[in-house]
Scaffold this motif. Sequence first.
Motif, short mmCIF file in Angstrom:
data_model
loop_
_atom_site.label_atom_id
_atom_site.label_comp_id
_atom_site.label_asym_id
_atom_site.label_seq_id
_atom_site.Cartn_x
_atom_site.Cartn_y
_atom_site.Cartn_z
N ASP A 74 15.97 -4.49 -7.54
CA ASP A 74 16.20 -3.53 -6.45
C ASP A 74 15.16 -2.41 -6.47
O ASP A 74 14.66 -2.00 -5.43
CB ASP A 74 17.61 -2.93 -6.56
N TYR A 75 14.82 -1.96 -7.66
CA TYR A 75 13.82 -0.89 -7.81
C TYR A 75 12.45 -1.38 -7.35
O TYR A 75 11.74 -0.67 -6.63
CB TYR A 75 13.78 -0.43 -9.27
N ALA A 76 12.07 -2.59 -7.75
CA ALA A 76 10.78 -3.14 -7.34
C ALA A 76 10.70 -3.30 -5.82
O ALA A 76 9.67 -3.05 -5.22
CB ALA A 76 10.53 -4.48 -8.04
N ARG A 77 11.80 -3.70 -5.22
CA ARG A 77 11.84 -3.80 -3.75
C ARG A 77 11.67 -2.43 -3.10
O ARG A 77 10.96 -2.30 -2.10
CB ARG A 77 13.16 -4.44 -3.30
N ALA A 78 12.30 -1.41 -3.69
CA ALA A 78 12.14 -0.05 -3.17
C ALA A 78 10.70 0.42 -3.35
O ALA A 78 10.14 1.09 -2.47
CB ALA A 78 13.12 0.90 -3.88
N ALA A 79 10.07 0.07 -4.47
CA ALA A 79 8.67 0.44 -4.71
C ALA A 79 7.76 -0.26 -3.70
O ALA A 79 6.84 0.35 -3.14
CB ALA A 79 8.27 0.06 -6.13
N LEU A 80 8.04 -1.52 -3.43
CA LEU A 80 7.27 -2.28 -2.45
C LEU A 80 7.39 -1.64 -1.06
O LEU A 80 6.40 -1.45 -0.36
CB LEU A 80 7.78 -3.73 -2.42
N LYS A 81 8.60 -1.25 -0.71
CA LYS A 81 8.82 -0.59 0.58
C LYS A 81 8.09 0.75 0.63
O LYS A 81 7.47 1.09 1.65
CB LYS A 81 10.32 -0.38 0.83
N ASP A 82 8.16 1.52 -0.45
CA ASP A 82 7.46 2.80 -0.51
C ASP A 82 5.96 2.60 -0.25
O ASP A 82 5.35 3.34 0.53
CB ASP A 82 7.68 3.45 -1.88
N SER A 83 5.39 1.60 -0.87
CA SER A 83 3.97 1.31 -0.70
C SER A 83 3.66 0.91 0.75
O SER A 83 2.69 1.39 1.34
CB SER A 83 3.53 0.21 -1.67
N LEU A 84 4.49 0.06 1.33
CA LEU A 84 4.29 -0.37 2.72
C LEU A 84 4.36 0.83 3.66
O LEU A 84 3.56 0.95 4.59
CB LEU A 84 5.33 -1.42 3.11
N LEU A 85 5.33 1.73 3.41
CA LEU A 85 5.48 2.91 4.27
C LEU A 85 4.33 3.90 4.11
O LEU A 85 4.13 4.76 4.98
CB LEU A 85 6.82 3.58 4.01
N ARG A 86 3.57 3.78 3.04
CA ARG A 86 2.36 4.59 2.85
C ARG A 86 1.15 3.98 3.55
O ARG A 86 0.05 4.49 3.46
CB ARG A 86 2.05 4.74 1.35
N GLU A 153 -2.59 4.43 -10.63
CA GLU A 153 -1.85 5.59 -10.15
C GLU A 153 -0.40 5.44 -10.62
O GLU A 153 0.14 4.34 -10.63
CB GLU A 153 -1.90 5.62 -8.62
N ILE A 154 0.21 6.54 -11.00
CA ILE A 154 1.62 6.54 -11.39
C ILE A 154 2.41 7.19 -10.28
O ILE A 154 2.03 8.25 -9.77
CB ILE A 154 1.84 7.29 -12.72
N ARG A 155 3.51 6.55 -9.89
CA ARG A 155 4.40 7.10 -8.86
C ARG A 155 5.84 7.07 -9.37
O ARG A 155 6.20 6.25 -10.21
CB ARG A 155 4.32 6.28 -7.57
N TYR A 156 6.63 7.94 -8.77
CA TYR A 156 8.07 7.99 -9.01
C TYR A 156 8.77 8.01 -7.67
O TYR A 156 8.35 8.73 -6.77
CB TYR A 156 8.43 9.25 -9.81
N LEU A 157 9.83 7.24 -7.56
CA LEU A 157 10.61 7.23 -6.32
C LEU A 157 11.61 8.38 -6.29
O LEU A 157 11.95 8.87 -5.23
CB LEU A 157 11.33 5.89 -6.13
N GLY A 158 12.07 8.78 -7.48
CA GLY A 158 13.04 9.87 -7.55
C GLY A 158 14.35 9.51 -6.88
O GLY A 158 14.70 8.34 -6.73
N GLY A 159 15.06 10.51 -6.45
CA GLY A 159 16.35 10.29 -5.77
C GLY A 159 17.30 9.47 -6.61
O GLY A 159 17.49 9.73 -7.80
N VAL A 160 17.87 8.42 -6.03
CA VAL A 160 18.83 7.57 -6.74
C VAL A 160 18.17 6.82 -7.90
O VAL A 160 18.85 6.32 -8.77
CB VAL A 160 19.51 6.56 -5.80
N TRP A 161 16.84 6.77 -7.90
CA TRP A 161 16.11 6.03 -8.94
C TRP A 161 15.73 6.92 -10.13
O TRP A 161 15.24 6.40 -11.12
CB TRP A 161 14.84 5.40 -8.36
N ALA A 162 15.96 8.20 -10.04
CA ALA A 162 15.62 9.09 -11.15
C ALA A 162 16.48 8.73 -12.36
O ALA A 162 17.69 8.57 -12.25
CB ALA A 162 15.83 10.55 -10.75
#
Length: 163
Positions: A74-86, A153-162
């Motif tokens: 689930d986290y990897a999918r959220a990271a993938l979405k974050d990247s796409l939205l960037r 590059e290091i990123r953090y999603l934060g929120g529910v993933w913190a």
Amino acid sequence: MDIMEKLELGPASSDVLVAEISRIKSLVDPDSDIANICGRAIAIAKGGFHLTKGRKARVVIESPYAGDTVRNIDYARAALKDSLLRGEAPIASHLLHTQVLNDDDPDQRATGIRAGHEWIAQADRVVFYEDFGCSRGMEAAREEAHRMGVPCEIRYLGGVWAS
């Protein structure tokens, strides 16, 4: 027009540039960001890197997989979405390869990791999503990226993933 033409550097000048950047790279920690940038600059000077205007950055996504696989998928999918939205063009090989390879089988895991590392050479950068830390597989990818001179590059999603 490539970067060397924009800089008005001919073949002889680019050889001098490569030599000078190589000299600088030899003086710094090979795992440092400076060494990483020097590696990419050498690739540019040699004509091996062209980012066409308007082309999305190719990004290799790294995040934990083993352990709590349900959460980590689930986290990897959220990271993938974050990247796409960037506006990036990401690939998360650990999501793809584990659909056909058994991550619990050391040989199959190694096959998947090697295949994922092949994408690093084609990437504009490798992005590590580290809300849950950095796994052994992520460390191996970081070492491979540094070896190839691909920026990290290091990123953090934060929120529910913190964590």
